[in-house]
Design an enzyme around this catalytic site. Structure first.
Site, PDB file in Angstrom:
ATOM      1  N   GLN A 247       1.240  40.456  61.473  1.00 41.39           N
ATOM      2  CA  GLN A 247       1.371  40.987  60.347  1.00 41.39           C
ATOM      3  C   GLN A 247       0.287  40.700  59.131  1.00 41.39           C
ATOM      4  OE1 GLN A 247       5.691  39.642  60.274  1.00 41.39           O
ATOM      5  NE2 GLN A 247       5.842  41.583  59.396  1.00 41.39           N
TER       6      GLN A 247
ATOM      7  N   GLU B 229      10.719  37.817  64.828  1.00 36.80           N
ATOM      8  CA  GLU B 229       9.429  37.500  64.967  1.00 36.80           C
ATOM      9  C   GLU B 229       8.724  37.260  66.072  1.00 36.80           C
ATOM     10  OE1 GLU B 229       8.108  37.388  61.800  1.00 36.80           O
ATOM     11  OE2 GLU B 229      10.247  37.451  60.809  1.00 36.80           O
TER      12      GLU B 229
ATOM     13  N   CYS C 287      11.968  44.475  57.966  1.00 36.68           N
ATOM     14  CA  CYS C 287      10.765  43.922  58.112  1.00 36.68           C
ATOM     15  C   CYS C 287       9.797  44.272  56.992  1.00 36.68           C
ATOM     16  CB  CYS C 287      10.239  44.540  59.516  1.00 36.68           C
ATOM     17  SG  CYS C 287       8.584  43.837  59.946  1.00 36.68           S
ATOM     18  N   LEU C 288       8.943  43.223  56.749  1.00 33.08           N
ATOM     19  CA  LEU C 288       8.041  43.178  55.752  1.00 33.08           C
ATOM     20  C   LEU C 288       6.936  44.223  55.967  1.00 33.08           C
ATOM     21  CD1 LEU C 288       7.445  39.465  54.902  1.00 33.08           C
ATOM     22  CD2 LEU C 288       8.899  41.165  53.434  1.00 33.08           C
TER      23      LEU C 288
ATOM     24  N   GLY D  83      10.739  35.572  57.441  1.00 37.16           N
ATOM     25  CA  GLY D  83       9.846  35.280  58.599  1.00 37.16           C
ATOM     26  C   GLY D  83       8.588  36.129  58.456  1.00 37.16           C
TER      27      GLY D  83
ATOM     28  N   HIS E 149       7.245  40.766  67.356  1.00 35.35           N
ATOM     29  CA  HIS E 149       5.641  41.025  66.695  1.00 35.35           C
ATOM     30  C   HIS E 149       4.681  40.344  67.384  1.00 35.35           C
ATOM     31  CE1 HIS E 149       6.844  42.727  62.824  1.00 35.35           C
ATOM     32  NE2 HIS E 149       7.576  41.689  62.516  1.00 35.35           N
TER      33      HIS E 149
HETATM   34 ZN    ZN Z   1       9.137  41.988  61.169  1.00 36.36          ZN
END
Ligand code: ZN
Length: 152
Positions: free
Chosen positions: A51, A131, A88-89, A46, A134
């Site tokens: 982000q 998500e 998490c990215l 996700g 965020h």
């Molecule tokens: Zn994340």
């Protein structure tokens, strides 16, 4: 479509509360298309608009080969508790164990402004909740009960 840069923890934009989408226009579609391309490029389950530096309540989830595009998602029901591993990215170098509800119901709008209701449980629910956090400037690292350092 264009791939966008993913902000990393420490960037103040990741800590802001995102604003609700009011207009379902071409600009929104472009944002979602770019987010999908970015997620496919880097890999992951996700991605949320903050982000990529856009403070709008938009996130995407890809689970079991199905793509969900969530605009203005709201958690309407949750039950149970479970602990699992999350990454998490936007967080480099570690993952963490996080407690989340086991089952949820989320209401959201698609890119055309049509309302949907989605039930989810287990890890699928976890991805939605991660998500959606965020969108309020919350990272899993804020909630983790145990930090797991990546070896590589
Ligand atoms: Zn994340």
């Amino acid at each position: 479509m264009a791939k966008r840069n993913i902000l990393k923890m420490g960037d103040p934009l990741l800590r802001k509360k995102s604003r609700a989408v009011e207009i379902y226009d071409e600009k929104l579609h472009q944002l979602i298309d770019d987010m999908v391309e970015t997620l496919h490029h880097v890999g992951g389950l996700g991605l949320a608009a903050p982000q990529v530096g856009v403070l709008k309540r938009v996130c995407i989830v890809e689970y079991d080969d199905k793509l969900y595009e969530l605009v203005n998602p709201v958690l309407v029901k949750s039950s149970g508790k479970c602990v699992d591993n999350e990454g998490c990215l936007s967080v480099v170098g570690f993952r963490g164990l996080v407690e989340r509800p086991e089952k949820i119901v989320v209401e959201y709008f698609d890119r055309n402004g049509t309302k949907h209701t989605q039930q989810a449980e287990g890890y699928f629910a976890r991805v939605f909740l991660h998500e959606m956090d965020h969108l309020d400037g919350v990272l899993f690292a804020d909630k983790m009960i145990k930090k797991i350092i990546d070896d590589d």
